[in-house]
Design a protein around this motif. Sequence first.
Motif, PDB file in Angstrom:
ATOM      1  N   SER A  30     108.167 -46.173 100.367  1.00 33.74           N
ATOM      2  CA  SER A  30     109.265 -45.191 100.377  1.00 33.74           C
ATOM      3  C   SER A  30     108.762 -43.812  99.952  1.00 33.74           C
ATOM      4  O   SER A  30     107.737 -43.678  99.284  1.00 33.74           O
ATOM      5  CB  SER A  30     110.394 -45.647  99.441  1.00 33.74           C
ATOM      6  N   GLU A  31     109.481 -42.786 100.370  1.00 36.20           N
ATOM      7  CA  GLU A  31     109.105 -41.411 100.043  1.00 36.20           C
ATOM      8  C   GLU A  31     110.112 -40.811  99.063  1.00 36.20           C
ATOM      9  O   GLU A  31     111.322 -41.061  99.169  1.00 36.20           O
ATOM     10  CB  GLU A  31     109.021 -40.568 101.311  1.00 36.20           C
ATOM     11  N   TRP A  32     109.576 -39.990  98.135  1.00 41.85           N
ATOM     12  CA  TRP A  32     110.421 -39.428  97.092  1.00 41.85           C
ATOM     13  C   TRP A  32     109.987 -38.005  96.735  1.00 41.85           C
ATOM     14  O   TRP A  32     108.816 -37.655  96.882  1.00 41.85           O
ATOM     15  CB  TRP A  32     110.351 -40.288  95.825  1.00 41.85           C
ATOM     16  N   ILE A  33     110.948 -37.247  96.252  1.00 46.36           N
ATOM     17  CA  ILE A  33     110.651 -35.975  95.595  1.00 46.36           C
ATOM     18  C   ILE A  33     110.765 -36.244  94.105  1.00 46.36           C
ATOM     19  O   ILE A  33     111.817 -36.689  93.629  1.00 46.36           O
ATOM     20  CB  ILE A  33     111.639 -34.870  96.007  1.00 46.36           C
ATOM     21  N   CYS A  34     109.698 -36.013  93.372  1.00 44.38           N
ATOM     22  CA  CYS A  34     109.711 -36.216  91.926  1.00 44.38           C
ATOM     23  C   CYS A  34     109.959 -34.881  91.230  1.00 44.38           C
ATOM     24  O   CYS A  34     109.273 -33.892  91.510  1.00 44.38           O
ATOM     25  CB  CYS A  34     108.369 -36.795  91.458  1.00 44.38           C
TER      26      CYS A  34
END
Length: 246
Positions: free
Chosen positions: A136-140
Amino acid sequence: MALNRKMTGIISLCVLMIAAAGAGFVIWNTNNRVQIEFDIHISKQEIYLSTYSEPPQFAIWIENPVNGKRKQVFVTYRVSRGDWEGKADVPVALPHWKKVFRSKAANERSDEEITISGATPKDEYFRVRAEVPPGSEWICWIEMNLAGDYNEYYPQFNRVTKEEDEFSCGQPALLYRADIRAEKGREYTPSIASMSLWEGGESVLAPMDSTITTARQVFDEMSIRIIKPKPQFINLKKVEQQEILK
């Protein structure tokens, strides 16, 4: 006697088979899981040089870039509970976090209100993890503010305007960002995305400029790694949380 030995052998074999099956399940369960690990080193020198010599307040959360859903990973207790000495609220501490998770306009409140808070770390090393679906892809996001971190641009008392820093904030909060993909072995370094200001009763994001000095060094080392969790039996609570993140 021979029958008893035979039965004992059968029982022992069954126990071994069950144990092997359990171990296999644990390994399979671990191989299909990943965690985002946040590592932060807090500069003791910058803390000591600030007026109050108190650890910084900060929050960490992740955002799904597709649907915009957010999940809190960590927020210091004082910010989360509004536990300020002598003040009802200090909105300048983490303005953007306040806007995202505490404003009336925040969407998907059922997800965003999940708060994992803890005491402000007194040690210089801090680590926290969040489990997410593999790939999965995320903005941290990481927002940080050190109270009493004054400089010539953000003084305790402005001799020109004759105004005092109402909330003893000093330099504004800084907002860090890293765009990641949750694949085991990947490592990322968050970078400063903007200044996080509180102006006219609202949260405002502004580009970094030369007025920010020592605040840049409060978090002097930061890294985000994608790791495989240690083997353990299935945790139904974590399964439920993972469903929220999908």
